[in-house]
Design an enzyme around this catalytic site. Structure first.
Site, PDB file in Angstrom:
ATOM      1  N   TYR A 143      -5.524  18.045  -0.517  1.00 40.61           N
ATOM      2  CA  TYR A 143      -5.595  16.990   0.498  1.00 40.61           C
ATOM      3  C   TYR A 143      -4.635  15.883   0.093  1.00 40.61           C
ATOM      4  O   TYR A 143      -4.602  15.474  -1.068  1.00 40.61           O
ATOM      5  CB  TYR A 143      -7.019  16.440   0.590  1.00 40.61           C
ATOM      6  CG  TYR A 143      -7.186  15.255   1.530  1.00 40.61           C
ATOM      7  CD1 TYR A 143      -7.463  13.978   1.019  1.00 40.61           C
ATOM      8  CD2 TYR A 143      -7.066  15.402   2.906  1.00 40.61           C
ATOM      9  CE1 TYR A 143      -7.622  12.879   1.872  1.00 40.61           C
ATOM     10  CE2 TYR A 143      -7.227  14.315   3.763  1.00 40.61           C
ATOM     11  CZ  TYR A 143      -7.503  13.056   3.237  1.00 40.61           C
ATOM     12  OH  TYR A 143      -7.659  11.983   4.085  1.00 40.61           O
ATOM     13  N   ASP A 238       1.743  15.032  -5.796  1.00 40.09           N
ATOM     14  CA  ASP A 238       0.795  14.056  -5.268  1.00 40.09           C
ATOM     15  C   ASP A 238      -0.211  13.742  -6.382  1.00 40.09           C
ATOM     16  O   ASP A 238      -1.163  14.478  -6.602  1.00 40.09           O
ATOM     17  CB  ASP A 238       0.094  14.609  -4.024  1.00 40.09           C
ATOM     18  CG  ASP A 238      -0.924  13.601  -3.500  1.00 40.09           C
ATOM     19  OD1 ASP A 238      -1.561  13.894  -2.468  1.00 40.09           O
ATOM     20  OD2 ASP A 238      -1.100  12.534  -4.124  1.00 40.09           O
ATOM     21  N   LYS A 266      -5.186   5.017  -6.054  1.00 37.30           N
ATOM     22  CA  LYS A 266      -6.453   4.927  -6.776  1.00 37.30           C
ATOM     23  C   LYS A 266      -6.340   4.069  -8.038  1.00 37.30           C
ATOM     24  O   LYS A 266      -6.334   2.849  -7.960  1.00 37.30           O
ATOM     25  CB  LYS A 266      -6.990   6.338  -7.040  1.00 37.30           C
ATOM     26  CG  LYS A 266      -7.324   7.091  -5.721  1.00 37.30           C
ATOM     27  CD  LYS A 266      -7.862   8.459  -5.967  1.00 37.30           C
ATOM     28  CE  LYS A 266      -7.922   9.266  -4.698  1.00 37.30           C
ATOM     29  NZ  LYS A 266      -9.117   9.017  -3.883  1.00 37.30           N
TER      30      LYS A 266
HETATM   31  P1  KE4 Z   1      -6.074   7.490   0.779  1.00 35.12           P
HETATM   32  O1  KE4 Z   1      -5.260   7.422   2.047  1.00 35.12           O
HETATM   33  O2  KE4 Z   1      -7.514   7.908   1.040  1.00 35.12           O
HETATM   34  O3  KE4 Z   1      -5.967   6.217  -0.074  1.00 35.12           O
HETATM   35  O4  KE4 Z   1      -5.444   8.635  -0.153  1.00 35.12           O
HETATM   36  C1  KE4 Z   1      -5.290   9.925   0.374  1.00 35.12           C
HETATM   37  C2  KE4 Z   1      -5.167  10.920  -0.767  1.00 35.12           C
HETATM   38  C3  KE4 Z   1      -3.921  11.423  -1.073  1.00 35.12           C
HETATM   39  N1  KE4 Z   1      -3.748  12.306  -2.090  1.00 35.12           N
HETATM   40  C4  KE4 Z   1      -4.799  12.724  -2.826  1.00 35.12           C
HETATM   41  C5  KE4 Z   1      -4.571  13.708  -3.936  1.00 35.12           C
HETATM   42  C6  KE4 Z   1      -6.100  12.233  -2.561  1.00 35.12           C
HETATM   43  O5  KE4 Z   1      -7.144  12.674  -3.306  1.00 35.12           O
HETATM   44  C7  KE4 Z   1      -6.299  11.312  -1.509  1.00 35.12           C
HETATM   45  C8  KE4 Z   1      -7.671  10.771  -1.142  1.00 35.12           C
HETATM   46  N2  KE4 Z   1      -8.772  11.329  -1.848  1.00 35.12           N
HETATM   47  C9  KE4 Z   1     -10.049  11.320  -1.173  1.00 35.12           C
HETATM   48  C10 KE4 Z   1     -11.071  11.965  -2.114  1.00 35.12           C
HETATM   49  N3  KE4 Z   1     -11.178  13.342  -1.916  1.00 35.12           N
HETATM   50  C11 KE4 Z   1     -10.451   9.943  -0.742  1.00 35.12           C
HETATM   51  C12 KE4 Z   1     -11.879   9.820  -0.276  1.00 35.12           C
HETATM   52  C13 KE4 Z   1     -11.957   9.604   1.209  1.00 35.12           C
HETATM   53  O6  KE4 Z   1     -11.209  10.280   1.962  1.00 35.12           O
HETATM   54  O7  KE4 Z   1     -12.800   8.765   1.604  1.00 35.12           O
END
Ligand code: KE4
Length: 427
Positions: A143, A238, A266
């Site tokens: 993701y 990523d 993060k």
């Molecule tokens: P954000 O747009 O949520 O800040 O980041 C997206 C993203 C991009 N790349 C990786 C590897 C990620 O894990 C994420 C976001 N991770 C999720 C957890 N599985 C965020 C939790 C959520 O969607 O509320």
């Protein structure tokens, strides 16, 4: 008498779709009522009913120091007193950019943004702009945020381009995205032999944390690197989740692979909205205002978020920080595995630095299909039983978990004692 959490959830659903601002928070995967948190301190959080939990989600990774670390809070307050945002360059952003370029040799230039989604969306765009190509490759189960081009599921055949995995995404947006099988070298070789010169970028989680935790098989990342180099394709790591989570050198240092672009998030925001994308200077020079690839953001490099990130990245550089974090995580993994084994429960676990995966299956999964093969009902039962015991794991069998520097022997010990009670009464 319904709990405050239930009251808040019912009311929230009136004003917010699903009652949450991000789907995974709604407990759809595990069932039951989501926990509304009102305070966090160190390894602990308190919910709306004033129940205490040991937190192994840490806001999905950012809180590597634990909740409300005093030095992070102090940095945020000091920055806030000088103004929340300027929409103009600040010295703090320069300090953050220099720090990231100093910590990761693959990053020669970097741009700060406000979310991981923005980081990956922008990295894909600049890779397409730099190469003049359209096609991209991602892997099933990884993701990268909710950018249209990345909300895609595998096409019908192994080498047919993707279809949208979400409503509202036009077919045309995902038709240039090929979805391959993580850790599958054959599909990778086939894709490059068929489309090599047309592929702008491959985006991959070097340690996958969005299909539970899946680690790269020996040769997977190096083959990816070699194929990208041979075909002039940009390799995007990523590291929004793995960045400064698996170690100070991130996954790219751990596995010794130099990507062309990296996305971060993060941990680098320390709990505030901040992410970044960066890499080779010749690629990053394609970005506006000096190059033809447009990318922008009102709050990009926000000084308060940068202050939280700088304070966090300063503290994780302390000697022994990651060794201690990995040791706590290892103690948790070994303890859970031993307790499950003692009670005859099919369970296994693994970690990479301060992130971990728990699986109700015989052997560690190495692919998306194997993760899907885990006993989800058993996980959901474990999740709720541990929640009752005051331990908060990720509310999904398909998410990784996180330990922070605030999780000491006491917290790990309490968690293992809770697991003994849960597995001990597992019928
Ligand atoms: P954000 O747009 O949520 O800040 O980041 C997206 C993203 C991009 N790349 C990786 C590897 C990620 O894990 C994420 C976001 N991770 C999720 C957890 N599985 C965020 C939790 C959520 O969607 O509320």
């Amino acid at each position: 008498m319904i709990s405050r959490n239930q009251q808040l959830f019912e009311l929230s659903q009136k004003y917010i779709p699903g009652g949450v601002n991000s789907p995974v928070r709604a407990f759809k995967s595990v069932g039951g009522t989501p926990v509304f948190f009102r305070r966090g301190q160190g390894a602990y959080v308190w919910d709306a009913d004033n129940r205490t939990y040991i937190d192994y989600v840490g806001s999905w990774g950012p809180l590597i120091l634990g909740h409300a670390h005093p030095e992070v809070i102090a940095a945020v307050l000091a920055a806030a007193h000088n103004g929340l945002t300027f929409g103009a360059p600040t010295e703090a952003e320069l300090e953050m950019a220099k720090l990231l370029c100093g910590l990761l040799p693959s990053i020669e230039q970097v741009r700060l943004v406000s979310s991981g989604t923005e980081a990956t969306m922008s990295a894909i765009r600049v890779a397409r702009g730099y190469t003049g190509r359209n096609r991209i490759i991602k892997f099933e189960g990884c993701y990268h945020g909710h950018d249209d081009a990345l909300l895609v599921k595998a096409g019908s055949g192994a080498l047919t381009f993707g279809h949208p995995s979400s409503a509202g995404v036009p077919d045309g947006t995902t038709s240039a995205t090929l979805v391959l099988d993580y850790n599958n070298l054959d599909s990778l070789e086939q894709a490059f032999s068929r489309f090599g010169q047309e592929i702008a970028a491959v985006i991959v989680e070097p340690v996958a944390g969005n299909m539970n935790l899946i680690t790269p098989k020996l040769g997977f990342l190096s083959t990816l690197r070699n194929l990208c180099t041979r075909h002039g394709t940009m390799l995007i790591f990523d590291e929004v989740m793995s960045g400064f989570r698996v170690g100070l050198e991130c996954a790219q240092g751990l596995y010794g692979i130099k990507p062309d672009l990296t996305t971060l998030g993060k941990v680098i925001g320390g709990g505030m909205p901040m992410a970044a994308f960066g890499g080779r200077r010749d690629i990053m020079q394609c970005l506006a205002p000096i190059g033809p690839v447009y990318q922008a953001g009102t709050l990009s490099g926000n000084p308060v978020a940068v202050a939280a990130g700088l304070a966090t990245l300063r503290l994780v550089q302390a000697p022994g920080f990651y060794e201690k974090l990995a040791a706590s995580t290892r103690r948790l993994m070994e303890g859970l595995t031993k307790t499950a084994e003692k009670h005859g429960i099919v369970f296994c676990a693994q970690q990479v630095g301060g992130m971990f995966g728990l699986y109700f299956r015989e052997h560690l999964p190495t692919s998306y299909a194997e993760v899907m093969d885990c006993n989800r009902d058993a996980f959901n039962r474990f999740f709720h039983a541990m929640l009752q015991e005051g331990v908060y794991f990720a509310p999904s069998a398909f998410e990784a978990g996180f330990v922070s520097a605030a999780h000491g022997d006491d917290e790990i010990g309490k968690t293992l004692a809770a697991a003994e009670r849960v597995f001990g009464s597992w019928k």
